[in-house]
Design a protein around this motif. Structure first.
Motif, PDB file in Angstrom:
ATOM      1  N   VAL A 246       7.366  -3.519  -4.551  1.00  0.00           N
ATOM      2  CA  VAL A 246       7.118  -2.153  -5.011  1.00  0.00           C
ATOM      3  C   VAL A 246       6.516  -1.380  -3.853  1.00  0.00           C
ATOM      4  O   VAL A 246       5.533  -1.818  -3.248  1.00  0.00           O
ATOM      5  CB  VAL A 246       6.163  -2.116  -6.215  1.00  0.00           C
ATOM      6  CG1 VAL A 246       5.857  -0.668  -6.608  1.00  0.00           C
ATOM      7  CG2 VAL A 246       6.756  -2.871  -7.395  1.00  0.00           C
ATOM      8  N   GLU A 247       7.132  -0.251  -3.521  1.00  0.00           N
ATOM      9  CA  GLU A 247       6.560   0.621  -2.507  1.00  0.00           C
ATOM     10  C   GLU A 247       6.536   2.045  -3.046  1.00  0.00           C
ATOM     11  O   GLU A 247       7.202   2.354  -4.038  1.00  0.00           O
ATOM     12  CB  GLU A 247       7.361   0.556  -1.203  1.00  0.00           C
ATOM     13  CG  GLU A 247       8.779   1.068  -1.302  1.00  0.00           C
ATOM     14  CD  GLU A 247       9.464   1.116   0.047  1.00  0.00           C
ATOM     15  OE1 GLU A 247       8.873   0.641   1.036  1.00  0.00           O
ATOM     16  OE2 GLU A 247      10.592   1.642   0.119  1.00  0.00           O
ATOM     17  N   GLY A 248       5.772   2.896  -2.420  1.00  0.00           N
ATOM     18  CA  GLY A 248       5.685   4.260  -2.928  1.00  0.00           C
ATOM     19  C   GLY A 248       4.826   5.139  -2.055  1.00  0.00           C
ATOM     20  O   GLY A 248       4.436   4.770  -0.948  1.00  0.00           O
ATOM     21  N   SER A 249       4.518   6.297  -2.580  1.00  0.00           N
ATOM     22  CA  SER A 249       3.699   7.261  -1.849  1.00  0.00           C
ATOM     23  C   SER A 249       2.798   7.998  -2.823  1.00  0.00           C
ATOM     24  O   SER A 249       3.031   7.997  -4.045  1.00  0.00           O
ATOM     25  CB  SER A 249       4.583   8.259  -1.089  1.00  0.00           C
ATOM     26  OG  SER A 249       5.342   9.039  -1.993  1.00  0.00           O
ATOM     27  N   GLN A 250       1.752   8.598  -2.284  1.00  0.00           N
ATOM     28  CA  GLN A 250       0.826   9.389  -3.084  1.00  0.00           C
ATOM     29  C   GLN A 250       0.492  10.663  -2.315  1.00  0.00           C
ATOM     30  O   GLN A 250       0.449  10.664  -1.077  1.00  0.00           O
ATOM     31  CB  GLN A 250      -0.445   8.587  -3.384  1.00  0.00           C
ATOM     32  CG  GLN A 250      -1.194   8.147  -2.132  1.00  0.00           C
ATOM     33  CD  GLN A 250      -2.190   7.034  -2.398  1.00  0.00           C
ATOM     34  OE1 GLN A 250      -1.951   6.130  -3.188  1.00  0.00           O
ATOM     35  NE2 GLN A 250      -3.338   7.104  -1.722  1.00  0.00           N
TER      36      GLN A 250
ATOM     37  N   PRO B 241       0.841  -1.208   0.000  1.00  0.00           N
ATOM     38  CA  PRO B 241       0.000   0.000   0.000  1.00  0.00           C
ATOM     39  C   PRO B 241       0.876   1.257   0.000  1.00  0.00           C
ATOM     40  O   PRO B 241       1.869   1.327   0.730  1.00  0.00           O
ATOM     41  CB  PRO B 241      -0.789  -0.120   1.305  1.00  0.00           C
ATOM     42  CG  PRO B 241      -0.743  -1.570   1.666  1.00  0.00           C
ATOM     43  CD  PRO B 241       0.568  -2.072   1.161  1.00  0.00           C
ATOM     44  N   PHE B 242       0.514   2.219  -0.825  1.00  0.00           N
ATOM     45  CA  PHE B 242       1.310   3.440  -0.912  1.00  0.00           C
ATOM     46  C   PHE B 242       1.036   4.339   0.300  1.00  0.00           C
ATOM     47  O   PHE B 242      -0.106   4.468   0.753  1.00  0.00           O
ATOM     48  CB  PHE B 242       0.975   4.199  -2.203  1.00  0.00           C
ATOM     49  CG  PHE B 242       1.675   3.654  -3.420  1.00  0.00           C
ATOM     50  CD1 PHE B 242       2.076   2.318  -3.489  1.00  0.00           C
ATOM     51  CD2 PHE B 242       1.957   4.477  -4.486  1.00  0.00           C
ATOM     52  CE1 PHE B 242       2.741   1.822  -4.599  1.00  0.00           C
ATOM     53  CE2 PHE B 242       2.612   4.005  -5.624  1.00  0.00           C
ATOM     54  CZ  PHE B 242       3.006   2.669  -5.676  1.00  0.00           C
ATOM     55  N   ASP B 243       2.089   4.942   0.839  1.00  0.00           N
ATOM     56  CA  ASP B 243       1.922   5.922   1.918  1.00  0.00           C
ATOM     57  C   ASP B 243       1.166   7.138   1.384  1.00  0.00           C
ATOM     58  O   ASP B 243       1.386   7.572   0.247  1.00  0.00           O
ATOM     59  CB  ASP B 243       3.286   6.357   2.445  1.00  0.00           C
ATOM     60  CG  ASP B 243       4.036   5.228   3.116  1.00  0.00           C
ATOM     61  OD1 ASP B 243       3.381   4.359   3.728  1.00  0.00           O
ATOM     62  OD2 ASP B 243       5.281   5.195   3.009  1.00  0.00           O
TER      63      ASP B 243
ATOM     64  N   VAL C  12       4.938   8.602  -6.310  1.00  0.00           N
ATOM     65  CA  VAL C  12       6.334   8.171  -6.284  1.00  0.00           C
ATOM     66  C   VAL C  12       6.334   6.660  -6.082  1.00  0.00           C
ATOM     67  O   VAL C  12       5.672   6.157  -5.172  1.00  0.00           O
ATOM     68  CB  VAL C  12       7.124   8.853  -5.155  1.00  0.00           C
ATOM     69  CG1 VAL C  12       8.564   8.338  -5.128  1.00  0.00           C
ATOM     70  CG2 VAL C  12       7.098  10.364  -5.317  1.00  0.00           C
ATOM     71  N   ALA C  13       7.037   5.947  -6.955  1.00  0.00           N
ATOM     72  CA  ALA C  13       7.097   4.487  -6.853  1.00  0.00           C
ATOM     73  C   ALA C  13       8.531   4.026  -7.025  1.00  0.00           C
ATOM     74  O   ALA C  13       9.319   4.641  -7.755  1.00  0.00           O
ATOM     75  CB  ALA C  13       6.209   3.842  -7.920  1.00  0.00           C
TER      76      ALA C  13
ATOM     77  N   GLY D 142      -6.728   9.819   2.586  1.00  0.00           N
ATOM     78  CA  GLY D 142      -7.632   8.671   2.609  1.00  0.00           C
ATOM     79  C   GLY D 142      -8.617   8.641   1.471  1.00  0.00           C
ATOM     80  O   GLY D 142      -9.317   7.632   1.277  1.00  0.00           O
ATOM     81  N   LEU D 143      -8.711   9.731   0.683  1.00  0.00           N
ATOM     82  CA  LEU D 143      -9.671   9.758  -0.426  1.00  0.00           C
ATOM     83  C   LEU D 143      -9.399   8.641  -1.421  1.00  0.00           C
ATOM     84  O   LEU D 143     -10.303   7.918  -1.833  1.00  0.00           O
ATOM     85  CB  LEU D 143      -9.606  11.117  -1.133  1.00  0.00           C
ATOM     86  CG  LEU D 143     -10.398  11.216  -2.453  1.00  0.00           C
ATOM     87  CD1 LEU D 143     -11.890  11.084  -2.177  1.00  0.00           C
ATOM     88  CD2 LEU D 143     -10.105  12.514  -3.179  1.00  0.00           C
ATOM     89  N   LEU D 144      -8.126   8.475  -1.776  1.00  0.00           N
ATOM     90  CA  LEU D 144      -7.780   7.460  -2.781  1.00  0.00           C
ATOM     91  C   LEU D 144      -7.561   6.084  -2.176  1.00  0.00           C
ATOM     92  O   LEU D 144      -7.527   5.090  -2.904  1.00  0.00           O
ATOM     93  CB  LEU D 144      -6.514   7.885  -3.532  1.00  0.00           C
ATOM     94  CG  LEU D 144      -6.653   9.134  -4.395  1.00  0.00           C
ATOM     95  CD1 LEU D 144      -5.307   9.513  -4.984  1.00  0.00           C
ATOM     96  CD2 LEU D 144      -7.667   8.911  -5.500  1.00  0.00           C
TER      97      LEU D 144
END
Length: 537
Positions: A215-219, A153-155, A229-230, A164-166
């Motif tokens: 794969v990790e990332g952020s939104q 899960p992306f941060d 960012v991934a 939390g919207l997405l």
């Protein structure tokens, strides 16, 4: 896959149909003289059976021989047995025989007539072509098995009003896009999501999930634009292999996810298959969030109260976002669950018609939404069009091969039609891509094993899942009845009937006739339910 050269069968070789087990090197070979790859533990189980051909070995003996007595469930043995049977083509379970309440027995076959050299050459050529196709496009030194990728899960670094919207829409769509490539194995969202905020290192997460890459990332969403960012990380070395950053509008989310997916695949040596995408607008995102919250609630606590809450929320999703498929498919699934468990009052025929209309509306609005096809499959199955349901589930699995929910729906439909071995193969597929999935996988597996008359394994599967809901206790009662545990069967059905007082033999016949068409299965179920104390009407 490696080849070897031989003349006639040696004393160390055991014929198993068209396949040969070589005790001297502990390897399995096909008729074209090529080794058939098996997992280490599966090979060890076969080796133990081959040491005593014709004799029955119990599960405890196999666990002691293969795992040195370590604490593992008998599901581990069952999984190895299933893999051996698939490798041997032993669909009739005659070579690796299950001895009820005792264990397994290896039955060598008579030595087959030696095939002509030309047949060997043809088979070897076909295998070489297949191997070439499987490896085509792979990076040098890549393993023969598809690389396993887990997307965490992306941060979410959005401002508080948008956080939390997405939810997991970004990572979930990347999972779906990658999973459509047959050259990759992608861990399902339900397993990956369990590591949200776990504070574990990448190597430990990869080990627990059986993944080669993480794969990790952020939104970060500010109300108009989304920054993603991934990065791709080697699961063993924790080396960062690739990273990317992009800034898009919400309407361009799926296009951005496709770009990320393609770059991830390229980084591990493959090219993404170009397939149609489900749509994703701002309204779809909002409706999806409602649907995900409702599904999460019912998965955590499978009760009538939670289902009724879900129905109310899905009504709001349809009202507020009428052009999104998510509200319609969520409502269809909730209605189907309500009817299945006797939790909805009113005219049943009208409810059946409404839930099918809702599911078809979802497919019409978004034909590339895998969950819309899943909802249609569930509804069609309950409305006794099981063959059409299988088609809907297969389409959903094509759109998202990593969806455990769709695959479990397919397994359920296959059980109803009597394709129990195929159903267990689908279950094994889910266990690979979603090793941490919840109770519904174990529920389906236990049911399939009961239908296959593997009741000891069914009981072990059921009891190995501490979160099993009371709604599944009728299956537990049937399993105990199969094993002759009359008192435990009575306790299980009493617990079930306390929450489901409308469950009667007459109701079973009404719901299941025409849907459960596996030869003799419904009659066996009715006999078991009558024996454990389900009232006639």
């Amino acid at each position: 896959m490696r080849s070897f050269k031989r003349n006639d069968l040696k004393s160390s070789e055991i014929p198993l149909g068209e396949i040969t087990w070589n005790r001297s090197d502990g390897r399995l070979y096909d008729a074209a003289h090529r080794e058939i790859e098996l997992r280490h533990q599966t090979r060890e189980v076969l080796s133990a059976l081959a040491e005593a051909p014709g004799r029955t070995l119990g599960r405890d003996a196999l666990i002691e021989a293969v795992w040195s007595g370590r604490a593992v469930s008998s599901d581990s043995v069952a999984q190895c047995i299933a893999e051996i049977r698939r490798a041997l083509g032993d669909t009739g379970k005659k070579i690796v025989e299950t001895v009820p309440r005792e264990g397994y027995r290896l039955n060598p076959t008579p030595t087959p007539a030696r095939p002509r050299r030309r047949a060997y050459a043809t088979a070897a050529l076909l295998l070489a072509i297949a191997a070439g196709l499987a490896l085509w496009g792979g990076r040098p030194g890549s393993p023969a098995a598809p690389p396993v990728i887990a997307i965490l899960p992306f941060d979410d670094y959005s401002p508080q009003e948008h956080r939390g919207l997405l939810s997991d829409a970004v990572s979930e769509n990347i999972i779906a896009a990658l999973a459509r490539n047959p050259q990759l194995t992608v861990i399902a969202r339900t397993s990956s999501a369990q590591f949200r905020g776990a504070g574990l290192g990448i190597a430990e997460i990869a080990d627990r999930l059986g993944a080669d890459y993480i794969v990790e990332g952020s939104q970060q969403y500010d109300g108009s634009r989304l920054r993603i960012v991934a990065q791709l990380i080697d699961g063993k070395t924790e080396a960062h292999l690739w990273s990317d950053e992009m800034d898009v509008t919400l309407d361009d989310l799926l296009e951005a996810n496709s770009r990320i997916s393609a770059r991830i695949a390229n980084a591990v040596g493959f090219s993404i298959v170009d397939t149609a995408e489900a749509k994703m607008s701002a309204g779809d995102v909002s409706a999806l969030m409602i649907s995900n919250a409702a599904q999460s609630r019912i998965m955590r606590n499978f009760t009538r109260e939670n289902l009724l809450i879900n129905l109310e929320e899905q009504d709001l999703a349809i009202r507020d976002y009428p052009e999104s498929a998510w509200g319609y498919l969520g409502q269809a699934l909730a209605l189907r669950n309500g009817l299945r468990h006797g939790w909805i009052e009113g005219e049943e025929a009208a409810t059946r018609e409404r839930m099918e209309r809702l599911a078809r509306k979802a497919v019409e609005l978004d034909p590339n939404n895998f969950m819309a096809h899943h909802a249609l499959g569930r509804v069609l199955m309950y409305n006794k069009d099981v063959e059409a349901a299988i088609g809907a589930f297969r389409r959903g699995a094509e759109l998202n091969p990593s969806s455990s929910m769709v695959l479990i729906g397919l397994a359920d439909a296959l059980i109803f039609t009597g394709e129990t071995e195929q159903a267990l193969d689908v279950v094994a597929q889910v266990e690979q891509i979603d090793p941490l999935y919840g109770f519904s996988l174990a529920w389906t597996k236990a049911w399939a094993l009961w239908q296959a008359d593997e009741c000891e394994m069914a009981l072990e599967t059921f009891l190995g899942t501490p979160t099993m809901p009371v709604a599944a206790y009728k299956d537990l009662a049937a399993i105990h009845h199969c094993l002759g545990n009359a008192e435990k069967a009575s306790e299980a059905i009493d617990t079930y009937l306390a929450q489901n007082p409308t469950y009667t033999l007459a109701r079973i016949k009404e719901v299941e006739t025409g849907m459960w068409t596996a030869p003799g299965a419904l009659d066996r179920w009715l006999g078991a339910m009558a024996a454990v104390g389900v009232p006639p009407d």
